[in-house]
Structures are given as C-alpha cells and as structure tokens.
Design an enzyme around this catalytic site. Sequence first.
Site, PDB file in Angstrom:
ATOM      1  N   ASP A 338       1.046  -1.120  -0.029  1.00  0.00           N
ATOM      2  CA  ASP A 338      -0.049  -0.014   0.041  1.00  0.00           C
ATOM      3  C   ASP A 338       0.806   1.237   0.152  1.00  0.00           C
ATOM      4  O   ASP A 338       0.549   2.451  -0.112  1.00  0.00           O
ATOM      5  CB  ASP A 338      -0.746   0.058   1.257  1.00  0.00           C
ATOM      6  CG  ASP A 338      -2.211  -0.412   0.926  1.00  0.00           C
ATOM      7  OD1 ASP A 338      -2.987  -0.592   1.791  1.00  0.00           O
ATOM      8  OD2 ASP A 338      -2.756  -0.392  -0.369  1.00  0.00           O
ATOM      9  N   ASP A 482     -10.259  -8.531  10.912  1.00  0.00           N
ATOM     10  CA  ASP A 482      -9.737  -9.935  10.975  1.00  0.00           C
ATOM     11  C   ASP A 482     -11.059 -10.634  12.046  1.00  0.00           C
ATOM     12  O   ASP A 482     -11.489 -11.433  11.440  1.00  0.00           O
ATOM     13  CB  ASP A 482      -8.632 -10.382  11.702  1.00  0.00           C
ATOM     14  CG  ASP A 482      -8.090  -9.159  12.707  1.00  0.00           C
ATOM     15  OD1 ASP A 482      -6.979  -9.143  13.069  1.00  0.00           O
ATOM     16  OD2 ASP A 482      -8.907  -8.617  13.466  1.00  0.00           O
TER      17      ASP A 482
END
Lengths: 888, 75, 240
Positions: A338, A482
Amino acid sequence: MTNSIHSLGITHRLLKGILGLFLTKQLVRFVFIKFYSYYNQHKMSLLGAILLPFFVLFLSLFIKLDNNKKRELKLKLKRLYPHVSQPVLTPSNCIRIALQSVYLALFNTTTTSQQHIAVEQRKSWRKLTRSARLLRLADSKLVRSCKGLWLVARKQTKTKSYKAVSSSPLWKNSTLKVAFFTLIVFAVAIFVTVPFSIEAQAVFISLILVVAYSLRRVEGKMATIVMITLSVTTSTRYLWWRYTDTLNWGDPLALTLGIGLLLAESYAWLVLILGFFQTINPLNRKPIALGKDTANWPTVDIYIPTYNEPLDVVKPTTIAAQSIDWPADKLNIYILDDGKRPEFAEFAKQIGVGYLTRPDNKHAKAGNMNHAMKVTNGDYIAIFDCDHIPARSFLQMTMGQFINDSKVCLVQTPHHFFSADPFERNLKNHRKIPNENMLFYGLIQDGNDMWDATFFCGSCAVLRRSALEEIGGFAVETVTEDAHTALRMQRAGYKTTYINIPQAAGLATDSLSAHVGQRIRWARGMAQIFRLDNPLFGKGLNIAQRLCYLNAMLHFLSGIPRIVFLTAPLALIYFNAQIIYAPFVAIFLYIVPTLLQVKITNSRIQGKYRYSFWGEVYESVLAWYILKPTTVALINPNKGKFNVTEKGGLNKQDHYDWTISKPYIILLLVNVLGMTYGVFRLLFGDSSQIGVLVISMLWASYNVIILGAAVAVAAEAKQVRSSHRIKANFPAAIRLANGRTIKVKITDYSNNGVGLETDHNHLCRVNDKVELLMSRGLKQFSFPTYICNTRDKQLGLTLRDLDLEKQKAFIQCTFSRADAWLDWQENFKHDKPSYSFSHVFYTSLRGFKNLIFHAPNELRPAIAFASRVLYFVASLLPKKPTKVLKTS
Amino acid sequence: MNDFAVKNSHTLTQYDIEKLLRQFGGKETDYVEIVDVEKNRKTIEKYPLLNDIALATTQTQSTKKINKNAIKNHK
Amino acid sequence: MKRIFLKGIKGGTGTTSIVANLACALRKSNVPVYAIDLDPKGDLGLHLGLAWEHQLGWSDYPNFASACEQFHQDNDGVKFLPYGSHSNLGLDFSSIIESCQQLNDSDDSWFLFDCPAHVDVHRYSLNEDDIFLEIINCDAICHSFAFKRLNTLKQAESSWQHYFLTNKYNSASELESDLLQLWQTELPLIAPLYINKDEVIKEATAFRNVAINCAPYSVANDDFETLAGWLVSRASQNDQ
C-alpha cells in the site's frame, strides 16, 4: 583589637586570681592552656571550652590521665561513637551521643569475634530452616495422602461394579439426565443463596479451602473440574451476598459508590465464569497430514500486506515464504504494498515473487487484501503480516484441516514473538515469565477451538477462498477486520480451527505507546463489531460461540472496572463511605477465601500461560487508554480512525515515557496519599472503624504494588541492536581455513550472524575466516563468515558477502526451520502464585526507583532535598561500634 | 551393537524433520520434503554433460518400455 | 557375518580412507571387524598403522591358511589383511573372499573389502545380504559413470544391495552443491548420507591414524558414525 586584648587581659587576670584561690598555679595554667586550645584550635563553643578543662580535672582525680591513656580513651570513644563527627559539641551530635549511649547500654554490642557471630547466625538460621522443613514435610505428607485418596477413588471407578453402574443405559435416558442436571443446579443454587451465619460461613469456607488445598498437586481434568465448580460456587455465593446483604441504603454516597463497586465485581464474576467455560477443555488439535501425492495438493496464495514498514523487515518474511515446503507450481507469493514503494517492486522482481498495488488506500489492510483477491486465484489464501516469518512446515501443518473437512474455512496458528514486547523489555522479563500474548494464543484460542469459536487474528493463518468470496471478501466496516471476517464466515455456516503450534514468529510492539495504540485499536474494533454485527444476536452461531465472543468483548471493557478496583478502597479512607456495608469479620470471611480460591483455580488453569498477578498489571496499564475508545465506539461505532501499529523502530536511549504513564502516576499518588491518610486515621481517628480501615488499607497497598509495576513498565529500556537475536538449539558445523571441521551447536542467530557453542575449547581467533555449514532437511549450505567475538567454547560469527541465493539459504536454515518456535512454552514452569507475587512486588519497587531516577528536572531539587533530609535523620540513629583495630 | 542406530540425531541431515516428527508424530505423520524441481531442471540445463546424460537415460527408458511391450505382444 | 564391499567408481575417490574409518567406527561397538585389502595399488595398511617397510600381504602366499599370517591388528582392534606385493599367483581375490567365510566367528562380525576401482562389480560373486558401496565424488565425471553403472545394473541380474556413496563433499562449491541436490532426487540408489570433505581425513594418515581417532569433534567423525549406523540398520533389515 587592643581594646579586646585589654579587656581579655583584665578578665584573664581576674579569673586567674579567683582560680588561684582553689587550685595550684600549675593547674590554673593547665586550665587556661586547655581553654585556649579548645576554643581556638578545636573551635569549641565558649561554654564547652570553659567546662571541659574542669571536667578533665575532675576525671583526673579518679583516673591517671597520661598521654597514652588519653589516646586510648580517645580511640575507645571514637570506636563506640563512630558517627559523631568533628566538631564534637554540636546539637545534632548531642542527640547522636545520647541515642548511642542508650543503645550501648541496652544492647550487647561487645565486638565479639566474627566467628562467634557467625556461629550465632548459623544457629538461628538452622532453627528457621528446620521449622520450614517441618512445615514442608507436613505439607507434602498431607498432599500425598490426599493424592493417594484421590488415586484410590480413581481406581474404584475402574472396578467392575462402578463401571456397571456408570455405563448402564439408565444415564442415556434424557429425562433422567435433565432431572439430574436440574438437581445439581438446585443444589448449587441452595449453596449460593442460603444466608449463613458468620460461623456457618467460616465452616463452609474452610471446608472449601481444605478441598482446594488437598487437590493442589493432583493432576488431571477431574481435579480441575472440581476446583472450577468450587470456584463457581464460592464466587457466586459471594456475589449473592453482596447483592442481598451489603448495600448501605441509608447513606446515598456510600450507596452510589457501593453500587459502582458492585457492578465492577459483577463484571469480574461474569468474566470469570465465561473464562472457565471458555478454557475448561482446550482442544489441542493435532495437524492432519496430506496425502503423499503432491499432484492432489491445492494451490495457495500467500499475501504479505505492507504499508510503511522498512524493506529489512519484509525481506526475511518473503524469503521464508518462498521456502515453504509446498510444490512450487502451486504456491504463489504476493507482496501487497500500500506504500507503493519502488524498492519493494525491485526486490520482488529480484527474488521472483508477485508485487501488487492498488490505485487507492481505502479500508487499509482489508481493502488491500480484497483488491488482491480480485487479481489472484489460488484456492486458499495464507496471510502473513510483513514481519511474521513463517516456518517451512507452515502449509503442511495447516492445510490438512481443509482437506479433511470441507466446511473448514480458517486455520489459525499462534502469533509468537521473537523479540521482547514492552513489558518484557522494560521489566527485563523476556523468556522468564510468559508474556501477555501467551494467555490468548496458548490457552484461550485453544479453548475457543473446543467450541468452534476460533477468531481470525489477521496473520499466520490460511483461509478458504470460496468462503471469503461467499461473504463478500474481508470485512471493512470495523478496524479489527480479522475478527469480523471470521464472525461473518461462522455465521455463514463454516467452521474455524486453531492449531496450537507456532509456525511463524514476528516482531513484538516496540514501545509501550505503540503497544497501547495497538490494544486501543483492537478494543475499538471489538466494540464496533458488537454494535454493528452483534454476535449475541443474529443467526448462524450457537450459544457456545456467542459466549466466547462475549468474553472476548468483555475483556476489552475492562477499563472502567479496573479503575474502580484501583480506587475503591479510597472511598472508605477518604470519605468514610461504607461501600461494603457489613461487619469486618463478615467481609474478611467472604472476600479473602473467595479471592484465594479463585486465584488458586486460575493459577491451576492458566499455569504455564500467565503467572498470577501479572494479569492485573497488564490490565492496569491498559485500563485508562481503552476506556475512551470502547465507550465512544459503543455509542457511535463509526467514529475514530484506524492507526497502524509501527514495526521495526529503534529505541536509541533509556528514557521514561511520562506521557503514557501519567494515569498510573496519578492513581498511584492518590493511593499513596490515601494510605498515609489511613495511617493518620488509624492513630488518631475513632477506633470503631479500625477493622474495615485496615482492610481498605491492605487493599490500597495491593493497588499500590500493582500500580508500581505498571509505572515500571513505562521506563523504556534502550534497544541495543537493530537486528534481533533469537535463541536456538540445533546442530551445525564450521570448516576452518585449514580445512578442518568442528561440530557446533547454534545457540542464537540474527539477520546476519550466528552464535555457536563447541564441545571443547577451540583455537580460533577474532577475524578468522570460517565457513559455516548449516542444513535444511537433506540439503547442506555453506556460508562465508568471519569470527567477530570468541570465548572458550563459544563463537560469534558474522556473515559476509551474502548474495540473494545465500540470503535465502540462510533464512531457510534458521528462521524458517520447522522446529524454530516449537519450544515457545517449554521454558516456563508452572505458575506459583506466591513467587509470582514477590516478583510483581520487586518489579513495583523498581518502578518507584525509576520514577525517582527519571524525574523531570523541575522536581529534582525537591527530590534532592527530601533525600538529604532522609539521610540526615538516618545519621542520627545509633550505629554499631566499629571493630577494634589493633595498632601499635 | 545397536548403539549406532540412534546416532542419526547428531548428523547434519534430517534433524529438523525428525524433531518435528518426534514432537507431533505418533501416528504416521508423513511430512513431504518438497523437491526443488525447478532447481534440478536448471542444473541439468546448465551443464551440457548432464543434459546429454539426462536425455540419453530418458530415451533408453522409453525404448525399454517399447521393448517390453513388444515382448509382451509377441507372447 | 556381514560383508561390505567398497569400491571407487573411478580411482582417487577416497575409498580406502572410508574403509579405514568405517572399520574403526564399527569397531567402537566391540564387534569383530575385518578389513581386507583387495587392491593391488592398495594402501589400507598405512591407514591402519602398518609399518611402511612391511611389504607382505595375502598375495604373497599360495593359500589362505598361510596368508592368514599376514593379519594385523591395529590399536582399535581392527584386524586387517594387506594386499602385499603380488609375488605369488596362488590366490586371487575371489578365493580370498570365499576363504574369509572360514573366519566367521560370530554373526555380528563385519568384513570390509577394499576393492580396486578397475575391477567391475559383476566379477564378484555376491549374495543378497551383501552391501556394495560405490564411492563417488560430486563431479560430472562421476555423474556419468554412475548412470553408466545404473545401466549395467539394470541389464544384469543384481541381487545384492548396491548404493552410491558420496565422498569429499564440499558444499561451498556451486557445482557440488547443485549436483548433490540433483542426485538426492534423481539418482536412484544414492545413499541417504554423504561424507563431507574434511582436511583431517587426509591429515590423519600422516599420523598413521584414522580421522575419527584424531579429531573426535569433527564432522568427519559424525559422518563415519552415521555411515556405520546406517549400515547397521541395513544389515539388521537384511536379517529380518
């Protein structure tokens, strides 16, 4: 000048004349000489100088004072009063002399020979040890007899008659089962709710403690279950008593504070019960082997998402991922960058892994991985944080679960750290006590696995692509994407699994502030999940899974209760508010045994994973900081930003993190002041409240110890090297420049060096060139190194000129060894609460020392003054006379 | 006599696999050592002598198969 | 009686060192070990402490009974029979091998035969319990010889256990490391271990001793112990 001499001369002659009446001429001269010498040379005060000669004369009537005797007398005095300084006659010295005389008179300080003292010491020491040994003997005898009884009972269960009874079809009858269950619940309810008199309570509680004590050394599931039942009973009983019997309806202040404390205790009780439920039977899932024919093995994509971590951190991870034992044509590795950094693209090309970027940075890691899912197509996706280096056996240990059961969508493995987290580094606890992480990955996740409620932890895991696609990719609505993803998959009917074998290791958080930042993010994320996708409601989960999620959530709500516990005793001390409205004896009989019982049970269950009392320290450190994010997130889940935890920074010097430790210091001050105020009240207040006051002060002192330890954590220790050294224990060999080889054992390694140990003294010297031979499986690799330090049987080697191939080989032989992290728990003995408490206590003392040592500059004069005062007072105290030195 | 049989643990080979198996084995845990097929192929390509030998051996294998079949058919 | 035949796939692969060290390694468990030198250019005796002036061996005698005079015993208890100077044509290697059966005093005894590189394996009459180790080094020549050998083994009836054992392995060399990795998967009959290149193996002969006695902390020691261990397990499998 002449005037004074004149006036002096007149008084001189006058005095001389007067004295001449009583004393001889010689004596008068002696007096005057002495006077002048004392006054001028020894600088005594006038009075002293006048009085002393007469005193000496008086003495001389009794004792013959010649020079030798005088000298002896002087020496003796100096010995008996060693702390009296020159000049002798000052007010403080007078106090010193007086106290010392009293001390000498009352205590026998004749300097007996060292031998005699030693003998005396040994005698008393022996008495102590003997009594301790007797106690221990009695204890072990008792424990052994209990164990024996227990084993006999166990044997009975193996006898035929018992077996006949227990396996009779009677038990299978469901109505009978229900009836039996309700009977047990009814019995427990009775125990919990019936109000006991003080005596009855004492008997009841002592019975329970006796049982707990006898089960101490008995191993096995049954004993644990008995202990858990006892703990549940006592703690529920305690809570019932608190709700029904101890609220002071008369006093509004006490009532509000009392209710606050009660709510905090209910929270603690709920967490306790859920914790027992969660961890009562850890599953300990074993890996399942895949078939031998690798043609049938599925394809796996490995994602390594990164944002702003340095290349040095990502390199080993990528290299280790490449060397995972999986057919090369079925393994695809991708760096998801990123940060869009060119050096990463370069590196990826060099070693031959994929490199993916995306046009924007929305939704951080989850968005990154969702984008990657669109351009890759492996059947399974393995995810590693950029600093989590996988072992080469990672996939073969985990993929079997998927093949075995098509409903499995996730296999999670532990997050193990090869560097010290802030607690370990700043308290120097690394590898001595289990770290904060260990409880979750060692015990709680394993317990979750039993109930099919394993959470996804964002790294060191493998997911099934089809399951991810079914729920629309990784969840992006919360900051803990998550846990939310796993929740969604579970709702969709999939199963999650956990393998309790560390197959990867990474860097722990660098500093306490980074650590707290990370926990804040998790806390906020969990609260968001509870608001947006509440696991307690909604379809797809069974009751056990809901309870496990609830417990995880509650863990992050511990901020307010922990602060309540840290300040509760002060309510009584400062405001005299009876937050627990009951007589002192009742409080003592209810609280202390319950706490003991619960602590013992927890110590038994969590033994290797968390030592007693450290949980309170960890909670206290985080309490203040997770307060706000959780409350904000519970109210408005979409507020607050996502901050990434930084990895790989370097702490250049020792410093104390004042910003982070402000809350603990404030709480500490409040408690310390409370304790002094309490002492004050004890001595001068009314005596009716003494019992509860003492209990409150004990509680406050316990809080002080815990807070002291929390304060100690904020003293950031310097990080010496930028590449972490990891302990190891595997064989290797070195080939010296002269062609001879030596078998060695690798004791530690880092990114660019190893430390090793030989069987006998080697003859190598620093800067010798040495070939290091290490193997991975059947392959042996040779690394050019030179010796950077050496001791008798140890060598430190630094690798030189490693090209990419050799770097790969080195990582394969060290970091990504299949057994690299297997001993993550082997070093930890079982918890011993008393020992753990003393450890926390000493840490707390260190915390105080740190506070003083690292004080900011404005406070230094005050501290210096305080220490000087203390030192002065200490010097007034009597001291033991110094030993006599025989001089000629 | 059989003292030697356990010496394997001190060698440079097989150590990690064995430790893993010891810890988690019990039943037949088959850990598959992945062959670096790509590397082997590159090695053969790199050295012409090896390349020739590799070609020759695969040829004889296929001819042997043909021969065997021929014999079978004959029968 | 367990028989092991060691032969270099070509000259100079270091076979005799292996025989000497292996004999001493096997001797460590106190079983009878016999080492017979079948190589006319052999120097097994020098590895095991035989005096340089001593020139007689089994090839100087008409029959085995008289040749037995030439059995020597080294400090470790290894009994070895040197080749000699070939002054008598009464015995040849097959008769020596046959006659060694007479020495079979126990089931556990080991007989190691140091075979010359130029005598092909098929000229020995081997049975299925015998282990034949063909010693190779990690280079392209041995690679080609090995595959040639594989061809001949395939075509003939071979009932014995044949292995290729890599000697003088140096992982620092790129060629050797590539080649060994190739062999470990592509070369059939390769032994699951290798002997590393270690200077001490060479140095030991200058001390008239074997490496495992001179350098107990060396890799060579480890390798020979592993070799012995592997052979023991192979042999015990044969017994079953």
